[in-house]
Design a protein around this motif. Structure first.
Motif, short mmCIF file in Angstrom:
data_model
loop_
_atom_site.label_atom_id
_atom_site.label_comp_id
_atom_site.label_asym_id
_atom_site.label_seq_id
_atom_site.Cartn_x
_atom_site.Cartn_y
_atom_site.Cartn_z
N PHE A 273 0.85 -1.19 0.00
CA PHE A 273 0.00 0.00 0.00
C PHE A 273 0.89 1.25 0.00
N ARG A 274 0.27 2.40 -0.12
CA ARG A 274 0.98 3.67 -0.01
C ARG A 274 0.31 4.53 1.06
N VAL A 275 1.12 5.29 1.78
CA VAL A 275 0.57 6.22 2.77
C VAL A 275 -0.34 7.20 2.03
N GLN A 276 -1.59 7.32 2.51
CA GLN A 276 -2.58 8.18 1.88
C GLN A 276 -2.69 9.53 2.56
N PHE A 277 -2.71 9.55 3.88
CA PHE A 277 -2.74 10.81 4.62
C PHE A 277 -2.36 10.55 6.07
N LYS A 278 -2.07 11.63 6.79
CA LYS A 278 -1.69 11.55 8.19
C LYS A 278 -2.54 12.54 9.00
N ASN A 279 -2.82 12.18 10.26
CA ASN A 279 -3.60 13.06 11.14
C ASN A 279 -3.13 12.82 12.57
N PRO B 69 -4.35 8.66 18.09
CA PRO B 69 -3.26 9.62 17.95
C PRO B 69 -2.16 9.13 17.01
N TRP B 70 -1.55 10.08 16.31
CA TRP B 70 -0.41 9.82 15.41
C TRP B 70 -0.80 8.88 14.27
N SER B 71 -1.97 9.06 13.69
CA SER B 71 -2.46 8.17 12.62
C SER B 71 -1.75 8.41 11.29
N VAL B 72 -1.34 7.29 10.68
CA VAL B 72 -0.76 7.28 9.33
C VAL B 72 -1.60 6.28 8.54
N PHE B 73 -2.51 6.80 7.70
CA PHE B 73 -3.43 5.94 6.94
C PHE B 73 -2.78 5.43 5.67
N PHE B 74 -2.92 4.11 5.43
CA PHE B 74 -2.30 3.50 4.26
C PHE B 74 -3.22 2.57 3.48
N ASN B 75 -4.40 2.29 3.97
CA ASN B 75 -5.32 1.39 3.26
C ASN B 75 -6.75 1.77 3.64
N GLY B 76 -7.27 2.83 3.02
CA GLY B 76 -8.61 3.28 3.38
C GLY B 76 -8.65 3.73 4.82
N GLY B 77 -9.45 3.04 5.65
CA GLY B 77 -9.57 3.39 7.06
C GLY B 77 -8.55 2.72 7.95
N ILE B 78 -7.57 2.03 7.39
CA ILE B 78 -6.56 1.34 8.19
C ILE B 78 -5.32 2.21 8.32
N ALA B 79 -4.83 2.29 9.57
CA ALA B 79 -3.70 3.18 9.85
C ALA B 79 -2.78 2.57 10.89
N PHE B 80 -1.54 3.05 10.90
CA PHE B 80 -0.67 2.90 12.07
C PHE B 80 -1.15 3.98 13.04
#
Length: 105
Positions: free
Chosen positions: A37-43, A57-68
């Motif tokens: 996947f590719r990082v889509q956005f961060k919040n 906190p510290w969300s890095v989204f890479f697959n739709g609603g899935i994030a680190f």
């Protein structure tokens, strides 16, 4: 990241630059899908619109609603990758939109 060992790390030009760090991932019925996947956005201060405004906190989204994001390392998630506070901040600061995220079983 490797789901079977509950570990993730950051790489740059094929070399590990941070980690491995412990993670938790999707529970039964909410599996974290493997793939590239590719990082889509961060919040930095994201709150879940699906799960009762739960802090992510510290969300890095890479697959739709899935994030680190920062989360429990004792409980499995609804598909996201939970990291410790320090690891979540490191991933947030290191990953940029467009970076590749590899999820393997």
């Amino acid at each position: 990241m490797k789901l079977s060992t509950n570990q993730s790390w950051l790489m740059d030009n094929g070399k590990v630059v941070y980690g491995p760090v412990p993670i938790t991932h999707g529970r039964k019925g909410y599996a974290t899908p493997p793939g590239s996947f590719r990082v889509q956005f961060k919040n930095k201060n994201h709150k879940s619109s699906i799960f009762n405004n739960a802090p992510m906190p510290w969300s890095v989204f890479f697959n739709g609603g899935i994030a680190f994001h920062q989360g429990s390392l004792r409980e499995k998630s609804h598909g996201c990758i939970h990291l410790s506070p320090a690891a979540a901040q490191k991933f947030f600061g290191s990953l940029a939109v467009g970076d590749v995220v590899e999820v393997v079983r």
